[in-house]
Design a protein around this motif. Structure first.
Motif, short mmCIF file in Angstrom:
data_model
loop_
_atom_site.label_atom_id
_atom_site.label_comp_id
_atom_site.label_asym_id
_atom_site.label_seq_id
_atom_site.Cartn_x
_atom_site.Cartn_y
_atom_site.Cartn_z
N MET A 1 0.80 -1.18 -0.06
CA MET A 1 -0.06 0.12 -0.10
C MET A 1 0.79 1.35 -0.10
SD MET A 1 -2.56 -1.03 3.19
CE MET A 1 -3.70 -2.45 2.89
N LYS A 2 0.58 2.14 -1.02
CA LYS A 2 1.34 3.39 -1.11
C LYS A 2 0.55 4.30 -1.82
CE LYS A 2 4.81 3.56 -4.57
NZ LYS A 2 6.21 3.33 -4.76
N ASP A 3 0.51 5.53 -1.23
CA ASP A 3 -0.45 6.78 -1.96
C ASP A 3 0.38 8.10 -1.99
OD1 ASP A 3 -0.64 7.30 0.61
OD2 ASP A 3 -2.71 7.56 0.66
N ARG A 4 1.79 8.10 -1.95
CA ARG A 4 2.14 9.35 -2.15
C ARG A 4 3.49 9.19 -2.47
NH1 ARG A 4 2.88 12.39 3.79
NH2 ARG A 4 3.66 10.84 5.06
N HIS A 5 4.22 10.03 -2.89
CA HIS A 5 5.84 10.08 -3.16
C HIS A 5 6.39 8.90 -3.80
CE1 HIS A 5 5.79 12.54 1.01
NE2 HIS A 5 5.22 13.26 -0.03
N PRO A 6 6.17 8.91 -4.95
CA PRO A 6 6.60 7.96 -5.92
C PRO A 6 7.86 7.91 -6.22
CG PRO A 6 5.11 9.20 -7.31
CD PRO A 6 5.12 9.73 -5.85
N LEU A 7 8.55 8.84 -6.48
CA LEU A 7 10.11 9.18 -6.77
C LEU A 7 10.95 9.80 -5.67
CD1 LEU A 7 9.11 10.77 -10.23
CD2 LEU A 7 10.46 8.60 -9.77
N VAL A 8 10.56 10.60 -4.88
CA VAL A 8 11.43 11.32 -3.77
C VAL A 8 10.43 11.39 -2.62
CG1 VAL A 8 13.14 12.41 -5.49
CG2 VAL A 8 10.87 13.78 -4.65
N TYR A 9 11.02 11.74 -1.47
CA TYR A 9 10.02 12.09 -0.42
C TYR A 9 9.60 13.43 -0.53
CZ TYR A 9 12.90 7.97 0.87
OH TYR A 9 13.81 6.86 0.61
N GLY A 10 8.59 13.75 -1.02
CA GLY A 10 8.08 14.82 -1.46
C GLY A 10 7.46 15.05 -2.84
N PRO A 11 6.88 16.26 -3.27
CA PRO A 11 6.09 16.12 -4.54
C PRO A 11 7.03 15.70 -5.67
CG PRO A 11 5.98 18.20 -3.54
CD PRO A 11 6.72 17.41 -2.68
#
Length: 481
Positions: free
Chosen positions: A145-155
């Motif tokens: 389960m994941k719903d944010r930050h697919p590339l870095v720990y931020g936008p």
């Protein structure tokens, strides 16, 4: 098993936290230990102990260095997993789990962070469970389960803006996807449990980690776990970049935040915790959380060395995981035990983490995390018949007649190549280097053939990886490259 099976051994470690005994005789019946006692007469020159537990893994069928991910820190290495083509989920799981068994692990945690995607997840996991049954391992299966930050720990968008075209478009198409809602994730995991769960296939909630999961998702997982009793398996504080992010995002403390939303409990297992602080470890111990240390993986991915001695001192329940990155990328659980032992033993005459500590971590502490049950890890009447048989003559092939500590020799020398037999639930699943339940060479050849045939479709993504690596370096270590 068709009936009781008796085996004898020169050396028996019945309880990993106790002494080695022997000669001994064990009787196995109906998947459990029926009898344990002294042996009379000739015995097999073998060492028997409970089967090792791989308490954190992901079920990848092919080693990650094969797609160019070797020698990279986690924050770059993760992106390379997208280069693996999808293959039949049964074959992929059978290959991965068979390799774990060949490495000595009969109980395996599979945090399923990459679905093959040919069908819906419940039906896919049914095939994974079928592979586990055929290979013969006990599996804990965490729904990713994941719903944010697919590339870095931020936008992602500002980060992608630093990458030139055409790589930017390729990367956006690969990594930017609309995630499920927290409610939908919980419903999906429950549907997977309904479709594929069973006594030897424990389905769990698998939030990938706080940096990849919104508070809303983590709160939903905490509520669902409390309501259903289902276990939770999650990464935490694996790298120093995650530590920096957590301190900025949760100035009151990431572990205290997880506690405040109800996530910390004896149902929770946390992988890594390399960068956890003493007061955080103390709180995890108070809540009964299990920590899985992954020594070789942390070395390969430049994450650091987990503070296992400190975890022990604070009273944490610690297990050991291979995490798909054993020292030689071969899933050798016995060598992983040795790596953990040497890393955390300490210096000089006083052992900070003893042999009994390490064996308890490797053979006992992870079982509940994987199976959801408080049993096993010892060879005593009534316990599950999960054991490994090591060829002692090959381990002690240069014996000189001087009395040597058997446990020291096993911890110093034993690897998967010394395994004569791996028995799970009374069933021999590996004998003399052969997986008994599947045709391992044929499965491996088929998976590799399918992946190789599909690799041309990954050419554009592979070409974009150097630009992504460079951008990640600039993001996480400004001025480094």
């Amino acid at each position: 098993m068709s009936g009781p099976l008796a085996l004898t051994c020169a050396h028996l470690l019945a309880d990993p936290r106790g002494p080695v005994s022997g000669p001994a005789r064990l009787v196995l019946a109906d998947g459990r230990i029926a009898e344990v006692g002294p042996a009379e007469g000739p015995v097999d020159d073998v060492f028997v102990m409970p089967a090792p537990v791989n308490a954190h893994d992901h079920g990848r069928p092919v080693r990650t260095t094969s797609v160019g991910a070797g020698g990279k820190p986690l924050e770059a290495w993760l992106n390379y997993l997208a280069l693996f083509p999808s293959v039949d989920p049964y074959l992929a799981a059978a290959l991965s789990l068979a390799r774990s068994a060949l490495g000595g692990s009969g109980i395996v945690m599979m945090h399923y962070t990459r679905a093959q995607g040919f069908t819906d997840l419940p039906r896919e996991v049914q095939e994974v469970a079928r592979a586990a049954r055929d290979v013969g391992v006990r599996v804990g299966f965490a729904v990713s389960m994941k719903d944010r930050h697919p590339l870095v720990y931020g936008p992602s968008e500002p980060f992608l803006a630093t990458i030139p075209e055409p790589a930017r478009g390729v990367l956006a198409g690969q990594f930017l996807r609309q995630p499920l809602s927290p409610k939908a994730f919980i419903e999906l995991a429950d549907a997977v449990a309904e479709a594929a769960g069973g006594p030897d296939f424990d389905v769990q909630y698998g939030p990938n980690g706080p940096q990849w999961c919104s508070d809303a998702l983590l709160e939903a997982v905490a509520e669902a776990s409390a309501r259903t009793g289902r276990r939770v398996h999650m990464h935490l504080l694996e790298t120093r970049y995650q530590r920096v992010w957590a301190d900025e995002a949760y100035p009151g403390g990431i572990v205290r935040h997880l506690d405040s939303i109800g996530l910390l409990s004896e149902r929770l297992t946390l992988a890594h915790c390399v960068w956890a602080r003493p007061e955080e470890l103390e709180l995890l111990a108070e809540r009964g959380v299990t920590i899985v240390s992954n020594p070789s993986s942390n070395l390969h991915l430049r994450s650091g060395i987990g503070p296992v001695a400190q975890m022990k001192a604070k009273g944490c329940r610690v297990a050991i995981g291979v995490d798909g990155k054993a020292l030689e990328e071969d899933d050798d659980a016995l060598r992983e035990i040795r790596v953990a032992h040497l890393l955390h033993l300490g210096t000089g005459f006083r052992a900070k983490v003893t042999a009994a500590d390490i064996l308890g971590m490797a053979l006992v502490n992870g079982r509940r995390s994987v199976t959801g049950r408080d049993e096993g890890g010892v060879l005593a009447p009534g316990a599950p018949a999960d054991l490994i048989v090591l060829d002692w003559a090959r381990i002690e092939d240069d014996r000189l007649g001087v009395p040597c500590d058997v446990l020291d020799m096993m911890l110093t020398r034993a690897t998967a190549r010394h395994m004569r037999e791996l028995v799970i639930g009374g069933r021999t699943i590996v004998r003399d280097g052969v997986v008994t339940g599947i045709d391992y060479p044929a499965v491996r050849a088929e998976v590799l053939a399918r992946m190789r045939a599909a690799m041309p479709d990954k050419a554009a993504l592979a070409a974009a990886m150097p630009a992504l690596d460079a951008a990640a370096g600039r993001h996480f270590e400004p001025g480094c490259c």
